[in-house]
Design an enzyme around this catalytic site. Structure first.
Site, PDB file in Angstrom:
ATOM      1  N   GLU A 141      85.338  63.755  -1.897  1.00  0.00           N
ATOM      2  CA  GLU A 141      86.519  64.360  -2.517  1.00  0.00           C
ATOM      3  C   GLU A 141      87.300  65.312  -1.610  1.00  0.00           C
ATOM      4  OE1 GLU A 141      85.841  64.615  -7.189  1.00  0.00           O
ATOM      5  OE2 GLU A 141      84.552  66.037  -6.142  1.00  0.00           O
ATOM      6  N   VAL A 142      87.672  64.848  -0.443  1.00  0.00           N
ATOM      7  CA  VAL A 142      88.464  65.700   0.434  1.00  0.00           C
ATOM      8  C   VAL A 142      89.947  65.546   0.079  1.00  0.00           C
ATOM      9  CG1 VAL A 142      89.021  66.262   2.815  1.00  0.00           C
ATOM     10  CG2 VAL A 142      86.736  65.430   2.232  1.00  0.00           C
TER      11      VAL A 142
END
Lengths: 531, 531
Positions: free
Chosen positions: B325-326
């Site tokens: 989840e960057v």
């Protein structure tokens, strides 16, 4: 109404209603900006509150509660005397442990003041409103109408200058179901403790149902001996029940017993033969049983005896008689029941048989000088019920419960709303918001009709709940409903503004030893450690 | 693989894997009909089991564990010596309290037998399978390959005549998130205790994340001093971490630490300046920060130092590096990051920058002789990762995780399945059935691909969970996944047949002091009392 029995210095559970529901969360140790919604840890929100930015240290050795000289209640009133002890320990948690004595010597509080709580109880007060005011300097607190109370810390504390308060609804209940799972007495007492912190004032004890009959009856001991999950370990003795009632009374909470019939009675049949209707398969009994048998005189004799006992054990003026979810298939299968239907002229309408049964049961409670509460089903199929009966709404979605509120109050009955607060139904995320945004009076009806809504109830049905998960499932989710039932609707219409205050209150519950679950990411100063 | 380091009489945590996962629930006090699914309280189901209707009394004074003369492990092996003590107390709960001594005199057990547990550990055993067999008369129990174990009571007990067992998957984990809420060490230890009862063998410690950094680093003490919820009360000291690892090892559980980056690192930035990427609003810094800054050499120097410490503190051969989840918006806003992208020839593809970062971090762990586990995102955007990296699937619905299993194993990577076991997502009713009916190998792929599925993990993310509700939310729901990961799929395909056995097991958890919530209406002999 509930407060009608209040008299001067008699220390009744009714007097305590005011006490437990107003005593708390008036003072707290914090330095938040002032304003209605930033009142840290104060939940439910008082009807009116003004606070000062000043902070005073509280010294436990100079702090005491006392009765005002004009107060109708004086020393010896056990409910208040006990409450003083309890609240003192909450304000100064370390003091009672003995540890405080050594610490206090090293506390140098420059602004230390002598703190005194004056309680003036007026004879005429039958409402549960109260006013707290604090004058600077002496910092004495005077509660003019009922009781003043305090919460704080032994260090620097915020003082609310003035707070006037009263509940929006008189009936603010929580239902626990001790039939689907047995709840040890300790779990019930813990719930009562937590209820008082959120100003709940009715414990609706759904004590028996299909799965088990844990109430140990004096008159019919076989009901629990044969109908409880275990005849020794999974029952409530008379002493247990008395302990619950007394513990509740000390916290201003009434105990409303429910003995639900004619449905939801499978466990009753184990210890009382001929009580339930034998179901038929074709022309012979199938060996299974249905609802209570409404056609036998012995049924009503049994019920009269049982409810006589119940009314002597439970002092509350209300008895909940149930009356919900009656399945007609067993009655229909039974030839004797069908013959009775013919004889009574009920035709094929089994709701008439159900109404006949409930009428008899309600009359039994009337004879015992008790008021009945019944689930909405009884209204839905039958309108010939005594006018002082309270109808309890449990069904459906917002649209349908609003319609039901409208219909029942239009017929002139008082009503209690549970439908939107079935708190046993869990879901992922912040579902407390759903409980908070309920508008109990948002239905079509006159002002007179709205006055017939006496309150609401949070229901914790027991299919998936026992002592392992009861507390974190109840708290602080039930507190959301508590504020809806206590506070002014307009002042508490913004759920986002309520959020940080409820978070603070949840931390305060932890500090008081209530295993309340988190609302979202974050932390409390005093985390729960008791694993 | 995990068991490769096993050597003869060295008492390692790997040895314990067998012990804790096979020791329990072999004997119980019951009189249920025999058959695979009526084996009361035995959970997860052994691969093979035959039981006898005979019952023998167990006398605690004639009962003991001992090492077989041929066993590679002998007295002095602390893991086993401690386990013997622990299991003895569970079999005879009253004995250790002293109360038993007086009671035992009055126990007249006609068939009382001397009971002896023989343990034979063979040097060559690197698998975690085991066989228990009981011969009548002498009733000695011999565990040929690894350890034998017992559970029972001091009264009449059922004896399983023979049981051969081994786990279906080697990695059976539970993730706890100690960043969104801090979990006191006691809550973690309690979870480890319960994990062993369901044969889980990996504690995935998601120790830090955006909200807080509770790990107290020796090298970078500011990380917790400034990044924890509270620098003293909401941290894990080196001693705390050591205690958790040691407690887990004694129960055959490995501790897998996760230090998730480059996203999920907001709390890291508080104690380590220049670590996070400054976000820009137009041409000037906005004052907020994004993921770890991937363009600075100082970042990798910091990470190399931190992971060197982590690998010295956590002995496990795996380290979880996160990588999920960057959010690219901050990187995109930063002119220095954009310039770096140009210089590196990444164009506008920020997944390349992310891949560049992860490659560097994975190389750091390779240099530390550790194997990396990363979330599936790393595979999804990047295929140049070392072949021994384990990919951790967390996204989506059954259809999508099956496709991911297929894709990752086709590329030759080992994989760990978490997606269907996000146990923090609660719903009303018996959602354990969903966890139970997962088919981890039901995806399109060769037999070789299926072998790359090393196991699964139950994830308890912490948005709505702390010590107040952790235990009842985990148990027995996680146990459903445990059986799926341990037992034969065909023998455990019927969820309705599993239900009563899981109910029994849940009661057994209560007896062992685990606050496991109920599955449905009913009761246990030993209800939870600790409110």
């Amino acid at each position: 109404m509930y407060f009608a029995r209040l008299c001067c210095c008699v220390c009744t559970s009714l007097l305590l209603v005011g006490l437990a529901h107003k005593n708390f969360t008036r003072m707290c140790c914090a330095s938040v900006p002032l304003g209605l919604h930033s009142v840290e840890g104060v939940w439910p929100l008082p009807q009116s509150i003004t606070s000062s930015p000043e902070r005073y240290p509280l010294n436990p050795q100079a702090f005491y509660f006392t009765y005002g000289s004009q107060s109708a209640a004086q020393e010896g009133c056990s409910v208040l005397d006990e409450a003083f002890k309890r609240y003192f320990s909450l304000i100064f948690p370390d003091y009672s442990s003995g540890r405080f004595y050594s610490e206090v010597k090293f506390l140098k509080c420059k602004n230390e003041v002598r703190f005194k709580v004056l309680l003036n109880l007026n004879v005429v007060v039958v409402q549960s409103d109260y006013t707290l005011s604090v004058s600077a300097g002496q910092a004495s607190l005077k509660a003019e109408t009922v009781w003043g109370a305090l919460r704080g810390d032994y260090s620097i504390c915020k003082i609310y200058l003035k707070s006037t308060d009263f509940p929006r609804f008189q009936f603010r209940g929580i239902l626990l179901d001790t039939s689907r799972h047995y709840l040890p007495v300790q779990a019930i007492l813990k719930t009562l403790d937590a209820m008082a912190f959120s100003k709940f004032n009715v414990f609706h004890w759904h004590i028996v149902d299909d799965p088990s009959f844990p109430y140990q009856s004096r008159t019919f001991p076989d009901l629990s001996a044969k109908g409880a999950f275990h005849p020794m370990t999974h029952i409530y003795t008379q002493s247990d029940v008395g302990r619950v009632i007394s513990f509740a009374r000390m916290r201003g909470i009434r105990v409303l017993p429910e003995f639900d019939s004619p449905g939801h009675t499978q466990s009753w049949g184990k210890g009382q033969s001929d009580l339930l209707t034998p179901c038929y398969s074709g022309s012979s009994p199938s060996g299974t049983f249905g609802p209570v048998n409404p056609i036998l005189p012995s049924t009503y004799k049994f019920m009269a005896t049982l409810f006589k006992e119940v009314s002597s054990v439970f002092p509350d003026s209300y008895i909940h008689l149930g009356g919900d979810e009656v399945n007609f298939s067993c009655w229909k299968s039974n030839p004797d029941v069908r013959a009775f239907m013919l004889k009574m002229g009920f035709g094929a309408d089994f709701t008439k048989l159900e109404a006949y049964y409930m009428e008899n049961i309600v009359n039994i409670t009337v004879a015992l000088n008790r008021t009945s509460i019944v689930w909405q089903d009884v209204f839905d199929y039958h309108e010939r019920i005594p006018k002082d009966t309270v109808l309890h709404i449990w069904k459906g979605l917002p649209a349908s419960y609003a319609a039901e509120l409208s219909a029942i109050t239009k017929a002139g009955y008082r009503v209690l709303l549970a439908a939107p607060w079935y708190i046993n139904h869990i879901s992922y995320g912040q579902d407390w918001r759903n409980y908070y945004t309920v508008q109990p009076l948002n239905f079509s009806g006159t002002e007179e009709q709205k006055k017939l809504v006496i309150g609401g109830e949070v229901c914790m049905w027991g299919e998936y709940v026992d002592a392992t998960n009861l507390t974190p499932r109840l708290w602080p989710r039930a507190s959301a409903a508590a504020e809806r039932l206590w506070s002014d609707e307009k002042q508490t219409s913004d759920v986002d503004k309520a959020f940080p205050r409820l978070q603070d209150f949840r931390c305060e519950l932890l500090r008081r030893g209530i295993q309340a679950e988190p609302l979202f990411v974050g932390h409390c100063k005093h985390e729960y450690q008791g694993v």
